[in-house]
Design an enzyme around this catalytic site. Sequence first.
Site, PDB file in Angstrom:
ATOM      1  N   ARG A 163      11.029  60.475  18.132  1.00  0.00           N
ATOM      2  CA  ARG A 163       9.781  60.581  17.394  1.00  0.00           C
ATOM      3  C   ARG A 163       8.598  60.413  18.345  1.00  0.00           C
ATOM      4  O   ARG A 163       8.725  59.849  19.434  1.00  0.00           O
ATOM      5  CB  ARG A 163       9.704  59.515  16.308  1.00  0.00           C
ATOM      6  N   LYS A 187      11.966  52.906  14.188  1.00  0.00           N
ATOM      7  CA  LYS A 187      11.368  52.269  13.019  1.00  0.00           C
ATOM      8  C   LYS A 187      12.047  50.928  12.758  1.00  0.00           C
ATOM      9  O   LYS A 187      13.253  50.790  12.908  1.00  0.00           O
ATOM     10  CB  LYS A 187      11.513  53.175  11.796  1.00  0.00           C
ATOM     11  N   HIS A 257       6.801  66.714  16.153  1.00  0.00           N
ATOM     12  CA  HIS A 257       7.954  66.605  15.263  1.00  0.00           C
ATOM     13  C   HIS A 257       8.769  67.896  15.223  1.00  0.00           C
ATOM     14  O   HIS A 257       9.945  67.877  14.860  1.00  0.00           O
ATOM     15  CB  HIS A 257       7.502  66.208  13.859  1.00  0.00           C
ATOM     16  N   ARG A 260      11.625  67.486  17.478  1.00  0.00           N
ATOM     17  CA  ARG A 260      12.678  66.659  16.867  1.00  0.00           C
ATOM     18  C   ARG A 260      13.526  67.486  15.906  1.00  0.00           C
ATOM     19  O   ARG A 260      14.757  67.454  15.956  1.00  0.00           O
ATOM     20  CB  ARG A 260      12.034  65.477  16.141  1.00  0.00           C
ATOM     21  N   HIS A 283      18.464  57.543  12.326  1.00  0.00           N
ATOM     22  CA  HIS A 283      18.063  57.529  10.930  1.00  0.00           C
ATOM     23  C   HIS A 283      18.249  56.150  10.307  1.00  0.00           C
ATOM     24  O   HIS A 283      19.011  55.322  10.808  1.00  0.00           O
ATOM     25  CB  HIS A 283      18.839  58.583  10.144  1.00  0.00           C
ATOM     26  N   TYR A 292      25.385  51.678  17.523  1.00  0.00           N
ATOM     27  CA  TYR A 292      26.314  52.686  17.008  1.00  0.00           C
ATOM     28  C   TYR A 292      27.421  52.000  16.224  1.00  0.00           C
ATOM     29  O   TYR A 292      28.168  51.203  16.770  1.00  0.00           O
ATOM     30  CB  TYR A 292      26.917  53.504  18.163  1.00  0.00           C
TER      31      TYR A 292
END
Length: 313
Positions: A163, A187, A257, A260, A283, A292
């Site tokens: 991002r 995020k 974006h 992306r 995500h 992971y």
Amino acid sequence: MSQASEKELIDKQFADSLVQPVVLFLEQLATQKNYSPLTVQNYRRQLIKLLLFLQSESIERWEQIKTIHIRQFSAFNHRKGLSPKSIALTLSACRSFFDYLIINNQLEFNPARGVKAPKAPKNLPKTVAVDQVAALLKGIDVGEDIGIRDLAVAELFYSSGIRLAELVRLNIDDLDLAESNARITGKGQKTRIVPIGRLAIKAIKEWLKIREVWLVSTSADALFITQQKNRLSPRSIQKRMEYWGKFVGLNGRLHPHKFRHSCATHLLESSGDLRAVQELLGHANLSTTQVYTHLDFQQLADVYDKAHPRAKK
């Protein structure tokens, strides 16, 4: 606005038993809740739609209204061609008004509660075709220092699908060029490791030479900086990418974006591995304590090396 002048804005053809509560509700929004005139006007517009519908159904008192009427009202607006967003706005105004009626003992339940607007069609993210991305990256002028930096930015965007905010936050210590990856803080301060393709690494190495010259005897943590030695801002990156998009004649505005979306689309088209793409993009459904959870990094790197258009050696 007085109740009298407010009532003048509502068609006199409606039954007073319907109009009066609406007038009082709008008055409350304006005086007690301090809603802006524009917001009150929007509520008035939505409630007049409801009044017109109720008139067509021969309903003259609010206690007559049922949930089925609100469903029919929503369907009526849909048939008229109103967008799902507009219908949702109308239903929201109705719910607020009916809550007001309940508080004032004019209704026992909210007939609009639970009535949903039609689902809006999902807009697919806009992408850039593989050959167009290649033309763009080839077309960035590296004859000047700023072009070398911008190429490294663009290559990293497309290579790893990060991002804009993640790229801005990247520090020099987040890179591990020997292992061809970078540590990304996404995020919610979630951290993940993303692979970096060969061509992106090459572009970054060229940029690091320029970065060292720009910094001279000082230092900075940020990977991408301005000539004034400041961290490159999101707006500056947006402007630079838009500039290069126009420079090479790309159709449509190029924003970060798009890189992306293009990275994810091209990787998924080549590999079919949705989980790998989810891991790569970081995500929200990933674990907050592990980078992971369902796919180890080596598997992700293998998928990446085989499938990403600019990772192939």
